[in-house]
Design a protein around this motif. Structure first.
Motif, PDB file in Angstrom:
ATOM      1  N   ARG A 171      41.523 -11.478   3.052  1.00  0.00           N
ATOM      2  CA  ARG A 171      40.597 -10.979   4.076  1.00  0.00           C
ATOM      3  C   ARG A 171      39.496 -10.110   3.475  1.00  0.00           C
ATOM      4  N   THR A 172      38.947 -10.627   2.384  1.00  0.00           N
ATOM      5  CA  THR A 172      37.847  -9.949   1.691  1.00  0.00           C
ATOM      6  C   THR A 172      36.567 -10.745   1.892  1.00  0.00           C
ATOM      7  N   LYS A 173      35.462 -10.072   2.125  1.00  0.00           N
ATOM      8  CA  LYS A 173      34.183 -10.753   2.305  1.00  0.00           C
ATOM      9  C   LYS A 173      33.589 -11.092   0.936  1.00  0.00           C
ATOM     10  N   LEU A 174      33.289 -12.362   0.736  1.00  0.00           N
ATOM     11  CA  LEU A 174      32.749 -12.829  -0.539  1.00  0.00           C
ATOM     12  C   LEU A 174      31.223 -12.834  -0.499  1.00  0.00           C
ATOM     13  N   VAL A 175      30.614 -12.227  -1.512  1.00  0.00           N
ATOM     14  CA  VAL A 175      29.158 -12.207  -1.647  1.00  0.00           C
ATOM     15  C   VAL A 175      28.792 -12.932  -2.937  1.00  0.00           C
ATOM     16  N   PHE A 176      27.975 -13.964  -2.824  1.00  0.00           N
ATOM     17  CA  PHE A 176      27.519 -14.710  -4.001  1.00  0.00           C
ATOM     18  C   PHE A 176      26.145 -14.214  -4.405  1.00  0.00           C
ATOM     19  N   MET A 177      26.018 -13.772  -5.652  1.00  0.00           N
ATOM     20  CA  MET A 177      24.744 -13.293  -6.169  1.00  0.00           C
ATOM     21  C   MET A 177      24.166 -14.342  -7.123  1.00  0.00           C
ATOM     22  N   VAL A 178      23.051 -14.930  -6.746  1.00  0.00           N
ATOM     23  CA  VAL A 178      22.425 -15.997  -7.520  1.00  0.00           C
ATOM     24  C   VAL A 178      21.750 -15.414  -8.758  1.00  0.00           C
ATOM     25  N   THR A 179      21.988 -16.014  -9.920  1.00  0.00           N
ATOM     26  CA  THR A 179      21.410 -15.508 -11.167  1.00  0.00           C
ATOM     27  C   THR A 179      20.451 -16.490 -11.833  1.00  0.00           C
ATOM     28  N   ASN A 180      20.319 -17.689 -11.239  1.00  0.00           N
ATOM     29  CA  ASN A 180      19.502 -18.708 -11.890  1.00  0.00           C
ATOM     30  C   ASN A 180      18.936 -19.654 -10.838  1.00  0.00           C
ATOM     31  N   ASP A 181      17.705 -20.108 -11.041  1.00  0.00           N
ATOM     32  CA  ASP A 181      17.082 -21.021 -10.087  1.00  0.00           C
ATOM     33  C   ASP A 181      17.867 -22.322  -9.921  1.00  0.00           C
ATOM     34  N   ILE A 182      18.498 -22.796 -10.993  1.00  0.00           N
ATOM     35  CA  ILE A 182      19.209 -24.072 -10.904  1.00  0.00           C
ATOM     36  C   ILE A 182      20.447 -23.968 -10.013  1.00  0.00           C
ATOM     37  N   ILE A 226      43.232  -8.402  -6.646  1.00  0.00           N
ATOM     38  CA  ILE A 226      42.339  -8.197  -5.503  1.00  0.00           C
ATOM     39  C   ILE A 226      43.113  -7.663  -4.307  1.00  0.00           C
ATOM     40  N   ARG A 227      44.293  -8.190  -4.076  1.00  0.00           N
ATOM     41  CA  ARG A 227      45.120  -7.723  -2.954  1.00  0.00           C
ATOM     42  C   ARG A 227      45.506  -6.259  -3.126  1.00  0.00           C
ATOM     43  N   GLN A 228      45.801  -5.848  -4.360  1.00  0.00           N
ATOM     44  CA  GLN A 228      46.197  -4.461  -4.621  1.00  0.00           C
ATOM     45  C   GLN A 228      45.016  -3.503  -4.487  1.00  0.00           C
ATOM     46  N   PHE A 229      43.829  -3.932  -4.911  1.00  0.00           N
ATOM     47  CA  PHE A 229      42.651  -3.060  -4.864  1.00  0.00           C
ATOM     48  C   PHE A 229      42.079  -2.948  -3.452  1.00  0.00           C
ATOM     49  N   LYS A 230      42.276  -3.999  -2.645  1.00  0.00           N
ATOM     50  CA  LYS A 230      41.840  -4.039  -1.244  1.00  0.00           C
ATOM     51  C   LYS A 230      40.333  -3.772  -1.068  1.00  0.00           C
ATOM     52  N   PRO A 231      39.489  -4.549  -1.707  1.00  0.00           N
ATOM     53  CA  PRO A 231      38.043  -4.333  -1.547  1.00  0.00           C
ATOM     54  C   PRO A 231      37.551  -4.867  -0.204  1.00  0.00           C
ATOM     55  N   THR A 232      36.462  -4.305   0.272  1.00  0.00           N
ATOM     56  CA  THR A 232      35.821  -4.820   1.473  1.00  0.00           C
ATOM     57  C   THR A 232      34.979  -6.039   1.130  1.00  0.00           C
ATOM     58  N   TYR A 233      34.289  -5.958  -0.012  1.00  0.00           N
ATOM     59  CA  TYR A 233      33.442  -7.044  -0.491  1.00  0.00           C
ATOM     60  C   TYR A 233      33.822  -7.396  -1.926  1.00  0.00           C
ATOM     61  N   LEU A 234      33.696  -8.670  -2.241  1.00  0.00           N
ATOM     62  CA  LEU A 234      33.853  -9.129  -3.622  1.00  0.00           C
ATOM     63  C   LEU A 234      32.559  -9.830  -4.006  1.00  0.00           C
ATOM     64  N   ILE A 235      31.860  -9.293  -5.004  1.00  0.00           N
ATOM     65  CA  ILE A 235      30.582  -9.864  -5.449  1.00  0.00           C
ATOM     66  C   ILE A 235      30.828 -10.693  -6.700  1.00  0.00           C
TER      67      ILE A 235
END
Length: 220
Positions: free
Chosen positions: A77-88, A49-58
């Motif tokens: 210093r990457t912004k983390l985005v959580f994508m929900v895949t299940n109601d539980i 992740i440090r080498q790729f230097k993304p702005t967001y990590l999903i």
């Protein structure tokens, strides 16, 4: 630029025409069980992740992985985005599935996530109640609108109805059984496998589905 974290060796199975980069990490079997997260997996993920230097990590993983990745994002210093895949993932049912450590790490991950993407209103309302000041959005599953140039077969050219999923209570196999029984002239292809904690009602529904002549299980 889009990168995709994946297992070591994944590039051997795709061509070079993709519009994203596969970032290889480790193989699931690498390292000593129970200790490999500390000395192997986390350092590799951090370096990639440090080498790729993304702005967001999903990330879509609800559990300890979300917490671990949130810590890596803090250091890179990457912004983390959580994508929900299940109601539980949005209510107390997840507590039954996860042990104490994974529940703790999951909560840490939710706290440090910059945004949460939900699939439906139930998930959206659940997370907004718990995190009223966090960026939480509903992002519905994508679909392709039909038009005269769509390469999609019309209903007349189709011969069966497909069902794909994990066999578990929330998939409501009982309703699928009801639908197949009441449409005996329609062929149903079912693809899936048992969950690790399959319930008795789901097992009964599967056994009944296997007896129907208009139902075919095609594996997973």
């Amino acid at each position: 630029k889009v990168g995709f974290l994946t297992w070591r060796g994944a590039n051997n199975y795709i061509d070079n025409s993709t519009n994203f980069k596969l970032i290889e990490t480790y193989k699931p079997t690498d390292g000593i069980p129970k200790a490999r997260w500390i000395y192997l997996r986390l350092p590799i993920l951090y370096n990639r992740i440090r080498q790729f230097k993304p702005t967001y990590l999903i990330i879509k993983s609800a559990g300890g992985m979300l917490g671990l990745m949130s810590l890596i994002c803090l250091f890179t210093r990457t912004k983390l985005v959580f994508m929900v895949t299940n109601d539980i993932d949005s209510d107390k049912r997840l507590n039954i599935k996860l042990n104490f450590l994974n529940r703790f790490l999951y909560k840490i991950g939710l706290i440090y996530s910059s945004s949460i993407f939900c699939q439906n209103n139930y998930q959206l309302e659940s997370f907004r109640k718990r995190y009223p000041h966090k960026n939480i959005f509903k992002v519905t599953n994508p679909f392709i609108p039909l038009n005269e140039n769509s390469n999609i077969y019309s209903s007349k050219k189709r011969s069966y109805v497909s069902w794909l999923g994990i066999f578990q209570a929330q998939k409501n196999l009982k309703s699928l059984l009801y639908i197949t029984k009441n449409n005996p002239k329609v062929l149903f292809h079912i693809a899936g496998k048992n969950s690790n904690s399959i319930d008795l009602d789901t097992v009964k529904s599967i056994n009944e589905l296997k007896k129907l002549k208009n139902v075919k299980f095609v594996g997973f």
